[in-house]
Design an enzyme around this catalytic site. Sequence first.
Site, PDB file in Angstrom:
ATOM      1  N   HIS A   1     -14.880  -3.519   8.089  1.00 57.85           N
ATOM      2  CA  HIS A   1     -14.234  -2.213   7.965  1.00 57.85           C
ATOM      3  C   HIS A   1     -14.801  -1.524   6.718  1.00 57.85           C
ATOM      4  O   HIS A   1     -15.202  -2.204   5.774  1.00 57.85           O
ATOM      5  CB  HIS A   1     -12.732  -2.473   7.809  1.00 57.85           C
ATOM      6  CG  HIS A   1     -11.863  -1.250   7.774  1.00 57.85           C
ATOM      7  ND1 HIS A   1     -11.749  -0.451   6.656  1.00 57.85           N
ATOM      8  CD2 HIS A   1     -11.030  -0.716   8.702  1.00 57.85           C
ATOM      9  CE1 HIS A   1     -10.885   0.520   6.905  1.00 57.85           C
ATOM     10  NE2 HIS A   1     -10.437   0.387   8.144  1.00 57.85           N
TER      11      HIS A   1
ATOM     12  N   ASP B   1     -10.739 -10.232   3.610  1.00 60.26           N
ATOM     13  CA  ASP B   1     -10.046  -9.007   4.006  1.00 60.26           C
ATOM     14  C   ASP B   1      -9.085  -9.403   5.128  1.00 60.26           C
ATOM     15  O   ASP B   1      -9.494  -9.595   6.269  1.00 60.26           O
ATOM     16  CB  ASP B   1     -11.066  -7.961   4.477  1.00 60.26           C
ATOM     17  CG  ASP B   1     -10.400  -6.744   5.120  1.00 60.26           C
ATOM     18  OD1 ASP B   1      -9.159  -6.713   5.220  1.00 60.26           O
ATOM     19  OD2 ASP B   1     -11.141  -5.823   5.522  1.00 60.26           O
TER      20      ASP B   1
ATOM     21  N   GLN C   1      -6.038  -7.131   9.009  1.00 60.45           N
ATOM     22  CA  GLN C   1      -5.640  -7.319  10.406  1.00 60.45           C
ATOM     23  C   GLN C   1      -5.003  -8.686  10.607  1.00 60.45           C
ATOM     24  O   GLN C   1      -3.999  -8.830  11.310  1.00 60.45           O
ATOM     25  CB  GLN C   1      -6.861  -7.181  11.325  1.00 60.45           C
ATOM     26  CG  GLN C   1      -7.496  -5.811  11.325  1.00 60.45           C
ATOM     27  CD  GLN C   1      -6.575  -4.730  11.873  1.00 60.45           C
ATOM     28  OE1 GLN C   1      -5.740  -4.994  12.728  1.00 60.45           O
ATOM     29  NE2 GLN C   1      -6.715  -3.527  11.358  1.00 60.45           N
TER      30      GLN C   1
ATOM     31  N   LYS D   1       0.334  -2.668   7.847  1.00 58.31           N
ATOM     32  CA  LYS D   1      -0.177  -3.303   9.064  1.00 58.31           C
ATOM     33  C   LYS D   1       0.576  -4.590   9.374  1.00 58.31           C
ATOM     34  O   LYS D   1       0.270  -5.274  10.356  1.00 58.31           O
ATOM     35  CB  LYS D   1      -1.679  -3.597   8.915  1.00 58.31           C
ATOM     36  CG  LYS D   1      -2.537  -2.335   8.877  1.00 58.31           C
ATOM     37  CD  LYS D   1      -4.000  -2.686   9.035  1.00 58.31           C
ATOM     38  CE  LYS D   1      -4.947  -1.653   8.478  1.00 58.31           C
ATOM     39  NZ  LYS D   1      -5.005  -0.404   9.226  1.00 58.31           N
TER      40      LYS D   1
ATOM     41  N   CYS E   1     -13.216   3.346  11.374  1.00 59.56           N
ATOM     42  CA  CYS E   1     -13.689   2.998  10.025  1.00 59.56           C
ATOM     43  C   CYS E   1     -14.656   1.821  10.072  1.00 59.56           C
ATOM     44  O   CYS E   1     -14.645   0.959   9.183  1.00 59.56           O
ATOM     45  CB  CYS E   1     -12.530   2.707   9.076  1.00 59.56           C
ATOM     46  SG  CYS E   1     -11.502   4.133   8.753  1.00 59.56           S
TER      47      CYS E   1
END
Lengths: 439, 140
Positions: free
Chosen positions: A138, A215, A218, A241, A380
């Site tokens: 991303h 990261d 998600q 999220k 993104c």
Amino acid sequence: MSSSTAPIITSEVPAPFDPWSIRSRFPVLTREVRPGVPLVYLDNAATSLKPWSVIRAVQSYDTEFTANVHRGLHTLSEEATAAYEEARTSVARYIHARDESEIIFTRGTTESINLVALSFGRTRLQPGDEIVLTALEHHANLVPWLMLARERGVVLRYAELHPDGTLDLDSLDRQIGSRTRLVAFSGMSNVLGTLLPIAEIVARAQAVGAATLLDAAQLVAHGPLDVAALGVDFAAFSGHKMFGPTGIGILYGRRERLEAMPPVLGGGDMVLEVHRDRAEWNELPYKFEAGTPPIAQAIGLGAAVQFLAELDWDAITAHQQQLVASAQARLASISGVRLFSAPAYQNGGVVSFTVDGVHPHDLAQILDRRGVAIRAGQHCAMPLHETLGIPASARASFCLYNCQSEVESLAQAVEYACSVFHRSDSRSPNAARKSPADG
Amino acid sequence: MVDDFYREEILDHSQSSPYRGRLDRPDLVADGVNPLCGDRIHLELGLAPDGTIGAVRFDGSGCAISQASASMLAEQLEGKSADEARRFDRQAMLDLLGIPLTPARQKCCLLAWKTLQKALESASSTPAPTADVPAPCPRH
């Protein structure tokens, strides 16, 4: 369901998860998009809906104990500080950090990764040092490193993907070397849904002494996160999220790493002593939290973490895989649909696709008018779309409260869009009321 | 199947516009991009000796709204004077497409119109061609 292709065969079959057991906790799920058109929310990778417990936690700060934190001696300030720090403790426990000093509140994943780039990156990386990323990152885990590359002459390298959207570990092996100082990677792709082999990536980074940044934006909404077991140095994620509020996020960092890093923002609360000519930084985690933080949002994130901690994740994982598998199978049966997503057993809940002759934005608009909320565009992740060779895609992203009937609503809306755009009449395809002038 | 938003006229204009293509010798050329969607429009205008817009062609890629808007705008422009083209304002473009658009989709509809403004701007910065004094093509 693609259980026949799953590499892991468990002897115990978890009790199936019933999303209807939980949907009533999310007030937005009860609304209609327009009168008579119920909401089918399949944009969870962009932001997730909030349960009542989170909404009430955020509200409690504004209705019961509004005050600044770490400052006042009055009752309200003590209550606000206690709630704010309790949220930090909840996060630390949930992700298995050693203690609260490793949990920094930020505005979100983007700010968390930028913090690492601006502090660790600027002070620990030299020109020619290498950062290894993957082809599916991303922009939040890409642009900060591009900025650092421009500023400090750091070199970026990319591990490629297999055609099915999973990570090519051989490619990763070729990118990691003696100059690698950091391996920064997504735990789950926001476009392909791919669940990355985190332990394998961390082992390869550690073999050359490189730091690791996960990261988890998600990943964190789709299963438990155990930073201790994974062995990552940094992990970044956002509240919104993971069923929490916007404007709040987390940077987890191993204490040894964080202690060696200078602060990025200066101001109140991040200092112990300030004089006209010098200042002394506060201890962790406050060193990285300058100014008044988003207090209500942090408290809301604490409630979101408590919500996640009570869930039966084995059953939910099976449920999410089933949604992905049935969405992939159902969409693949529609003529002109091309799927771009990882196999269900390695997919956290995202199905991206294109429809021949229908631009993703038009598709999203038609779906919206049937109440189906998806995202269209590049999500993104422009470099990934360049790799896939498509200008844009449509993305349906599922999470624990989605149900099979919503997969069917999605598929029927896509079929409707096809019928609108792929007209089979034999009428002259010239709508212009007059003929164009000659060139 | 007929959709009340993606009407036949809009689909026709976006899928098979007679205005899609290039001019042999365009007098005014401009390009527009909508970074949010990736929609692209390339617009070419051919001017008649009296300064009216003789022929219009466009090329590009993107959603149906952006491409249909370009085609419908081209249809409107042919035969208009430059002044008339300048008076064709933002609202006129939205009215021409004739479907209710959210702010995000209005950008798709207005891409070709904005590209036209760029083309007309380039015209006003160079002398307009007249019948008796042939002016060089402003794109040289």
